[in-house]
Scaffold this motif. Structure first.
Motif, PDB file in Angstrom:
ATOM      1  N   THR A 543     -11.678  67.445  75.945  1.00  0.00           N
ATOM      2  CA  THR A 543     -10.291  67.198  76.338  1.00  0.00           C
ATOM      3  C   THR A 543      -9.815  68.345  77.215  1.00  0.00           C
ATOM      4  O   THR A 543     -10.127  69.509  76.941  1.00  0.00           O
ATOM      5  CB  THR A 543      -9.386  67.087  75.100  1.00  0.00           C
ATOM      6  N   ILE A 544      -9.083  68.021  78.259  1.00  0.00           N
ATOM      7  CA  ILE A 544      -8.460  69.054  79.083  1.00  0.00           C
ATOM      8  C   ILE A 544      -6.972  68.763  79.192  1.00  0.00           C
ATOM      9  O   ILE A 544      -6.530  67.626  79.005  1.00  0.00           O
ATOM     10  CB  ILE A 544      -9.087  69.142  80.490  1.00  0.00           C
ATOM     11  N   ILE A 545      -6.211  69.808  79.485  1.00  0.00           N
ATOM     12  CA  ILE A 545      -4.767  69.668  79.693  1.00  0.00           C
ATOM     13  C   ILE A 545      -4.451  70.142  81.108  1.00  0.00           C
ATOM     14  O   ILE A 545      -4.814  71.259  81.499  1.00  0.00           O
ATOM     15  CB  ILE A 545      -3.969  70.469  78.655  1.00  0.00           C
ATOM     16  N   GLU A 546      -3.799  69.280  81.871  1.00  0.00           N
ATOM     17  CA  GLU A 546      -3.416  69.592  83.243  1.00  0.00           C
ATOM     18  C   GLU A 546      -1.983  69.126  83.484  1.00  0.00           C
ATOM     19  O   GLU A 546      -1.353  68.551  82.596  1.00  0.00           O
ATOM     20  CB  GLU A 546      -4.372  68.906  84.238  1.00  0.00           C
ATOM     21  N   THR A 547      -1.506  69.371  84.690  1.00  0.00           N
ATOM     22  CA  THR A 547      -0.136  69.001  85.049  1.00  0.00           C
ATOM     23  C   THR A 547      -0.140  67.729  85.903  1.00  0.00           C
ATOM     24  O   THR A 547      -1.107  67.434  86.602  1.00  0.00           O
ATOM     25  CB  THR A 547       0.538  70.139  85.830  1.00  0.00           C
ATOM     26  N   ALA A 548       0.954  66.991  85.838  1.00  0.00           N
ATOM     27  CA  ALA A 548       1.031  65.680  86.507  1.00  0.00           C
ATOM     28  C   ALA A 548       1.955  65.713  87.721  1.00  0.00           C
ATOM     29  O   ALA A 548       2.909  66.495  87.761  1.00  0.00           O
ATOM     30  CB  ALA A 548       1.536  64.632  85.513  1.00  0.00           C
ATOM     31  N   GLY A 549       1.670  64.836  88.672  1.00  0.00           N
ATOM     32  CA  GLY A 549       2.531  64.693  89.845  1.00  0.00           C
ATOM     33  C   GLY A 549       3.125  63.298  89.890  1.00  0.00           C
ATOM     34  O   GLY A 549       2.638  62.439  90.614  1.00  0.00           O
ATOM     35  N   LEU A 550       4.158  63.066  89.115  1.00  0.00           N
ATOM     36  CA  LEU A 550       4.772  61.738  89.032  1.00  0.00           C
ATOM     37  C   LEU A 550       6.119  61.736  89.752  1.00  0.00           C
ATOM     38  O   LEU A 550       7.011  62.519  89.422  1.00  0.00           O
ATOM     39  CB  LEU A 550       4.990  61.330  87.567  1.00  0.00           C
ATOM     40  N   GLY A 551       6.259  60.833  90.721  1.00  0.00           N
ATOM     41  CA  GLY A 551       7.547  60.639  91.360  1.00  0.00           C
ATOM     42  C   GLY A 551       8.515  59.989  90.389  1.00  0.00           C
ATOM     43  O   GLY A 551       8.130  59.566  89.291  1.00  0.00           O
ATOM     44  N   PRO A 552       9.797  59.884  90.752  1.00  0.00           N
ATOM     45  CA  PRO A 552      10.804  59.336  89.827  1.00  0.00           C
ATOM     46  C   PRO A 552      10.463  57.950  89.297  1.00  0.00           C
ATOM     47  O   PRO A 552      10.645  57.667  88.111  1.00  0.00           O
ATOM     48  CB  PRO A 552      12.080  59.296  90.672  1.00  0.00           C
ATOM     49  N   MET A 567      18.257  56.261  78.533  1.00  0.00           N
ATOM     50  CA  MET A 567      17.405  56.256  79.713  1.00  0.00           C
ATOM     51  C   MET A 567      18.044  57.028  80.863  1.00  0.00           C
ATOM     52  O   MET A 567      17.395  57.863  81.507  1.00  0.00           O
ATOM     53  CB  MET A 567      17.119  54.815  80.138  1.00  0.00           C
ATOM     54  N   LYS A 568      19.319  56.786  81.109  1.00  0.00           N
ATOM     55  CA  LYS A 568      19.971  57.472  82.220  1.00  0.00           C
ATOM     56  C   LYS A 568      20.057  58.979  81.978  1.00  0.00           C
ATOM     57  O   LYS A 568      19.901  59.782  82.902  1.00  0.00           O
ATOM     58  CB  LYS A 568      21.362  56.880  82.456  1.00  0.00           C
ATOM     59  N   GLU A 569      20.282  59.354  80.731  1.00  0.00           N
ATOM     60  CA  GLU A 569      20.350  60.780  80.411  1.00  0.00           C
ATOM     61  C   GLU A 569      18.985  61.445  80.573  1.00  0.00           C
ATOM     62  O   GLU A 569      18.881  62.565  81.065  1.00  0.00           O
ATOM     63  CB  GLU A 569      20.879  60.964  78.991  1.00  0.00           C
ATOM     64  N   ARG A 570      17.934  60.741  80.161  1.00  0.00           N
ATOM     65  CA  ARG A 570      16.584  61.287  80.330  1.00  0.00           C
ATOM     66  C   ARG A 570      16.243  61.446  81.808  1.00  0.00           C
ATOM     67  O   ARG A 570      15.699  62.473  82.227  1.00  0.00           O
ATOM     68  CB  ARG A 570      15.557  60.370  79.676  1.00  0.00           C
ATOM     69  N   MET A 571      16.545  60.431  82.601  1.00  0.00           N
ATOM     70  CA  MET A 571      16.230  60.498  84.025  1.00  0.00           C
ATOM     71  C   MET A 571      17.063  61.565  84.736  1.00  0.00           C
ATOM     72  O   MET A 571      16.604  62.160  85.712  1.00  0.00           O
ATOM     73  CB  MET A 571      16.442  59.142  84.683  1.00  0.00           C
ATOM     74  N   ALA A 572      18.254  61.822  84.252  1.00  0.00           N
ATOM     75  CA  ALA A 572      19.095  62.866  84.852  1.00  0.00           C
ATOM     76  C   ALA A 572      18.445  64.246  84.716  1.00  0.00           C
ATOM     77  O   ALA A 572      18.763  65.164  85.468  1.00  0.00           O
ATOM     78  CB  ALA A 572      20.472  62.866  84.208  1.00  0.00           C
ATOM     79  N   LYS A 573      17.513  64.387  83.771  1.00  0.00           N
ATOM     80  CA  LYS A 573      16.818  65.660  83.540  1.00  0.00           C
ATOM     81  C   LYS A 573      15.477  65.721  84.268  1.00  0.00           C
ATOM     82  O   LYS A 573      14.729  66.692  84.114  1.00  0.00           O
ATOM     83  CB  LYS A 573      16.586  65.850  82.034  1.00  0.00           C
ATOM     84  N   TYR A 574      15.177  64.713  85.054  1.00  0.00           N
ATOM     85  CA  TYR A 574      13.852  64.573  85.671  1.00  0.00           C
ATOM     86  C   TYR A 574      13.378  65.831  86.389  1.00  0.00           C
ATOM     87  O   TYR A 574      12.245  66.286  86.203  1.00  0.00           O
ATOM     88  CB  TYR A 574      13.867  63.381  86.646  1.00  0.00           C
ATOM     89  N   SER A 575      14.224  66.421  87.228  1.00  0.00           N
ATOM     90  CA  SER A 575      13.768  67.501  88.104  1.00  0.00           C
ATOM     91  C   SER A 575      13.423  68.787  87.359  1.00  0.00           C
ATOM     92  O   SER A 575      12.758  69.656  87.918  1.00  0.00           O
ATOM     93  CB  SER A 575      14.830  67.803  89.171  1.00  0.00           C
ATOM     94  N   ARG A 576      13.864  68.902  86.114  1.00  0.00           N
ATOM     95  CA  ARG A 576      13.533  70.093  85.322  1.00  0.00           C
ATOM     96  C   ARG A 576      12.703  69.722  84.085  1.00  0.00           C
ATOM     97  O   ARG A 576      12.659  70.475  83.117  1.00  0.00           O
ATOM     98  CB  ARG A 576      14.818  70.814  84.916  1.00  0.00           C
ATOM     99  N   THR A 577      12.066  68.587  84.157  1.00  0.00           N
ATOM    100  CA  THR A 577      11.194  68.155  83.068  1.00  0.00           C
ATOM    101  C   THR A 577       9.748  68.346  83.498  1.00  0.00           C
ATOM    102  O   THR A 577       9.288  67.709  84.455  1.00  0.00           O
ATOM    103  CB  THR A 577      11.441  66.682  82.705  1.00  0.00           C
ATOM    104  N   ALA A 578       9.036  69.241  82.813  1.00  0.00           N
ATOM    105  CA  ALA A 578       7.620  69.474  83.102  1.00  0.00           C
ATOM    106  C   ALA A 578       6.787  68.400  82.427  1.00  0.00           C
ATOM    107  O   ALA A 578       7.000  68.084  81.254  1.00  0.00           O
ATOM    108  CB  ALA A 578       7.205  70.851  82.608  1.00  0.00           C
ATOM    109  N   MET A 579       5.851  67.828  83.183  1.00  0.00           N
ATOM    110  CA  MET A 579       4.993  66.768  82.649  1.00  0.00           C
ATOM    111  C   MET A 579       3.544  67.245  82.625  1.00  0.00           C
ATOM    112  O   MET A 579       2.955  67.529  83.665  1.00  0.00           O
ATOM    113  CB  MET A 579       5.135  65.504  83.488  1.00  0.00           C
ATOM    114  N   LEU A 580       3.002  67.351  81.422  1.00  0.00           N
ATOM    115  CA  LEU A 580       1.619  67.731  81.228  1.00  0.00           C
ATOM    116  C   LEU A 580       0.873  66.547  80.619  1.00  0.00           C
ATOM    117  O   LEU A 580       1.492  65.656  80.040  1.00  0.00           O
ATOM    118  CB  LEU A 580       1.500  68.940  80.290  1.00  0.00           C
ATOM    119  N   PHE A 581      -0.451  66.543  80.762  1.00  0.00           N
ATOM    120  CA  PHE A 581      -1.202  65.443  80.164  1.00  0.00           C
ATOM    121  C   PHE A 581      -2.496  65.932  79.535  1.00  0.00           C
ATOM    122  O   PHE A 581      -3.066  66.953  79.940  1.00  0.00           O
ATOM    123  CB  PHE A 581      -1.502  64.341  81.189  1.00  0.00           C
ATOM    124  N   ALA A 582      -2.934  65.187  78.526  1.00  0.00           N
ATOM    125  CA  ALA A 582      -4.232  65.400  77.898  1.00  0.00           C
ATOM    126  C   ALA A 582      -5.179  64.333  78.423  1.00  0.00           C
ATOM    127  O   ALA A 582      -4.871  63.136  78.380  1.00  0.00           O
ATOM    128  CB  ALA A 582      -4.106  65.301  76.381  1.00  0.00           C
TER     129      ALA A 582
END
Length: 742
Positions: A543-552, A567-582
């Motif tokens: 297993t590896i952990i890396e960062t994701a490049g997901l558009g809105p 949903m709207k509140e979550r999306m309002a935080k999009y630009s400062r939400t780090a997305m990592l994946f396993a």
């Protein structure tokens, strides 16, 4: 130079209504509009907005008051459902929308929620209040008795969210973007639109051909022998080698074989774009550069599949990660799988050659916020973090390479190997889809004589038949097997043993007011760091952990929906939400024997590795200082981190599981992703073990080779670009030696 026709411009217009082709009735669209309104509703703000400036307040006010029921979103959503949905699922969704447009149908699907004490007592779905509709969709999303309704919910949610956050106007803008902190980066490109593109010397873009005559003239002008076959109504082309596909496998093969003095023709169903063509717009870019526009899944809807479909294939749209094949994988392939190619100097030299040609650099001058999070989190919790080499310059700071590199910095096959190939006389036909290889008996067995392909342009009715001494399938692990099967191959390994490197995402929210980390989640190199998960008792990482490049829009697709306001509140935080994946090196496997129909089954070890990776990902996010973390599980699983105790973190992590997809019977579910597809025509020591031999040649048809990720004996557990290109280099070198001996 041929005139350009395609460009990655706006995917839709929010003001001018186009002519729609979805075929849904007005009553079905009315029902769909009511669903869209419940998914993304108008939320009254009552003046309660967090913004320091008037303009910011107006933007947020507009965002919260917007709804996916407003035109043209419902019709655009319908277009996406019909165009990209699995046909059986489209039929079910269409039926559900039809039932919801009637009172009895609504009663059947929604139960008591459709009843009222007031006339007319029984309501259609669109007549219910938004809150009632929201409650019904919430029930569908977690329902287990009527599983098709959960799948219907997922399809409606996916297409509605994707449309709402990707649709743009004539200026390439989406009304929600500023409110969620997103913008398409402005990139200055000094290239003159009239100057020759790198592949113009050898490319024939069939969609720009007026008719068969101009197509033949263009082919002859590129140095090919072309004749008309009136009997079969085909345009016949003579060459030494025909290659179907131009990605990591096909691009390398084209360069090696052309360098050997062979006349090469590359057949590519996608289209040719260069840096000045790319716009960074998520919707139209995904539509043009990815298979099925990026809306492509396994038959059960569990795994979203991303596969490049353009000149350069996946190398044109991948996230630049350049990782050599791990030593333990090469040892397994050479010793356990008994494929000598992977055990000696030949393969190591090929990796070195690939490394140099695509300009891999091992340093990164500046990391984006997501990779800063991964590094900081690993250091905080005592985990090892490593840098990831990239096929770009050290200063490459670009978060939109998944939509094509607008700086022209990333070195995909379209700007490296294919350039080498056309410089040596290779010809590339775009907008040309292979139908089948021509496999005939020659007395001593079967031999491949070339390929028959269909030209996309409506101006050309004749098929193209390319006759060659050697034919190479390099369409990728999802498309090579169906092509071989349509050509008459019977080997049981063709289309089976498909590995996907399944991925699960986790997120961490880092408010600017509380974090020293600077930047937006969509800025900077997408993958510049990696953590390898070591599980006790296992000798090597799986297993590896890396960062994701997901558009809105892509982020919204994976985002769990538990209600409209959430949903709207979550999306309002999009630009400062780090997305990592396993990401796991999967033991489970799937099957793809018919184009577009992929099945997949997890192994129990895969669930174990995904859960271990997901939990470690959350620990890293918490260690980096996230205010809140969570998974993308359907119930909106999350944890508030401010002032939290270690024992509370551990209790939360115990609840984190790799739950099944929307069609599973479990209470909660995750949506998996896959950007790496491998092994569906794997090499084998004999025809019982593999679809091709150790040279990449079919066991059934001489002169027919496979040269892409589908030949890899197993999954590899890391980003596969270097492995696929190195394997292709070895195979194509062997093909060249074979042909020069004839």
């Amino acid at each position: 130079m041929e005139g350009r026709k395609r460009s990655l411009v706006s995917g839709g217009k929010l003001v001018v209504k186009p002519k729609y082709k979805h075929g849904l009735s007005s009553s079905q669209i009315h029902s769909l509009s009511a669903v869209c309104e419940a998914l993304i509703p108008c939320i009254p703000t009552n003046g309660n907005l967090n913004s320091n400036d008037t303009n910011g307040k107006l933007l947020h006010h507009s965002y919260y008051l917007s709804s996916a029921s407003h035109p043209p979103f419902p019709d655009e959503t319908a277009e996406l459902i019909v165009k990209r949905g699995i046909p059986k699922a489209v039929v079910v969704v269409s039926l559900v929308l039809k039932l919801l447009s009637t009172r009895l149908g609504t009663l059947l699907l929604c139960g008591g929620a459709s009843l009222d004490w007031k006339w007319p007592f029984l309501h259609k779905f669109s007549e219910l209040s938004v809150s009632k509709r929201e409650a019904i969709l919430q029930k569908w999303s977690r329902g287990t008795l009527l599983l098709p309704l959960r799948t219907v919910f997922f399809m409606l949610k996916l297409t509605c969210f994707y449309t709402f956050f990707s649709l743009t106007d004539e200026k390439g803008q989406n009304p929600a973007w500023e409110s969620i902190g997103y913008h398409v980066e402005q990139v200055e490109n000094s290239a003159d639109s009239g100057e020759e593109r790198p592949l113009d010397k050898g490319i024939v873009e069939t969609e720009n051909q007026a008719d068969e005559t101009t197509l033949k003239q263009s082919l002859i002008h590129k140095g090919l022998q072309v004749t008309d076959n009136t009997k079969d109504n085909t345009i016949n082309i003579q060459c030494d080698v025909v290659i179907v596909g131009s990605g990591c496998g096909g691009g390398v093969a084209a360069a090696v074989l052309a360098e050997a003095g062979l006349k090469v023709v590359v057949v590519e169903k996608g289209h040719y774009f260069t840096a000045q063509d790319y716009t960074g717009l998520e919707g139209p870019s995904m539509n043009e550069l990815y298979a099925s526009g990026g809306i492509f899944s396994t038959q059960d809807g569990k795994i979203i599949l991303l596969a490049g479909s353009t000149v350069g294939g996946g190398s044109a749209v991948n996230w630049s990660a350049s990782i050599r094949t791990p030593d333990h994988v090469l040892e397994e392939w050479s010793k356990e799988k008994k494929i000598p190619m992977f055990g000696g100097e030949e393969y190591q030299s090929a990796m070195d050659r690939v490394w140099r040609r695509i300009g891999v650099t091992e340093m990164c001058e500046q990391e984006g916020i997501q990779n800063q999070v991964l590094r900081k989190g690993c250091e905080k919790v005592g985990l090892k973090v490593e840098g990831v080499a990239r096929n770009s310059t050290e200063g490459h700071y670009c978060g939109s390479c998944g939509y094509g590199c607008r700086r022209g910095d990333k070195k995909g096959t379209d700007s490296t190997w294919l350039v080498d190939a056309v410089d040596k006389g290779a010809v590339i036909l775009t907008g040309c889809k292979a139908d089948k290889f021509v496999v005939e008996s020659d007395g001593s067995g079967k031999r491949c004589k070339g390929v028959i392909a269909t030209v996309e342009s409506s101006n050309i009715s004749k098929k193209v038949q390319i006759e060659a001494k050697a034919s190479v399938a390099a369409c990728g692990a999802l498309y090579t097997p169906p092509l071989l099967i349509s050509s008459g191959l019977k080997n049981k390994n063709v289309g089976r043993n498909l590995h996907l490197h399944p991925v699960l995402f986790a997120w961490g929210y880092f408010p600017e007011s509380e974090s020293q980390l600077q930047g937006k989640s969509f800025e900077g190199g997408i993958i510049t760091s990696i953590n390898k998960v070591m599980i006790q008792g296992e000798a090597n990482f799986s297993t590896i952990i890396e960062t994701a490049g997901l558009g809105p829009a892509s982020y919204a697709v994976f985002l769990p929906w538990v209600g409209g306001q959430d949903m709207k509140e979550r999306m309002a935080k999009y630009s400062r939400t780090a997305m990592l994946f396993a990401l796991i090196r999967d033991e489970g496997s799937g099957e793809v024997r018919e184009e577009g129909k992929i099945t997949y089954k997890f192994h129990e070890l895969d669930q174990k590795h995904l859960e271990a990776g997901l939990r470690q990902t959350l620990r890293i996010l918490i260690g980096a200082g996230a205010a809140e973390v969570g998974t993308f599980q359907s119930d909106g699983q999350r944890l508030e981190c401010r002032g939290i105790k270690e024992e509370d973190v551990e209790e939360f992590l115990k609840t984190v599981v790799a739950a099944g997809g929307p069609a599973s019977g479990g209470k909660y579910w995750n949506l998996y992703a896959s950007a790496h597809q491998m092994s569906s025509c794997r090499m084998g020591v004999d025809e019982r073990e593999g679809a091709v031999d150790g040279n990449g040649e079919s066991w059934e048809a001489k002169g027919l080779y496979v040269c892409d990720g589908s030949v890899l004996p197993t999954a590899i557990g890391v980003n596969p670009m270097i492995t696929i290109e190195s394997t292709a280099y070895c195979i194509s070198t062997r093909i060249a030696h074979s042909l020069n001996q004839i």
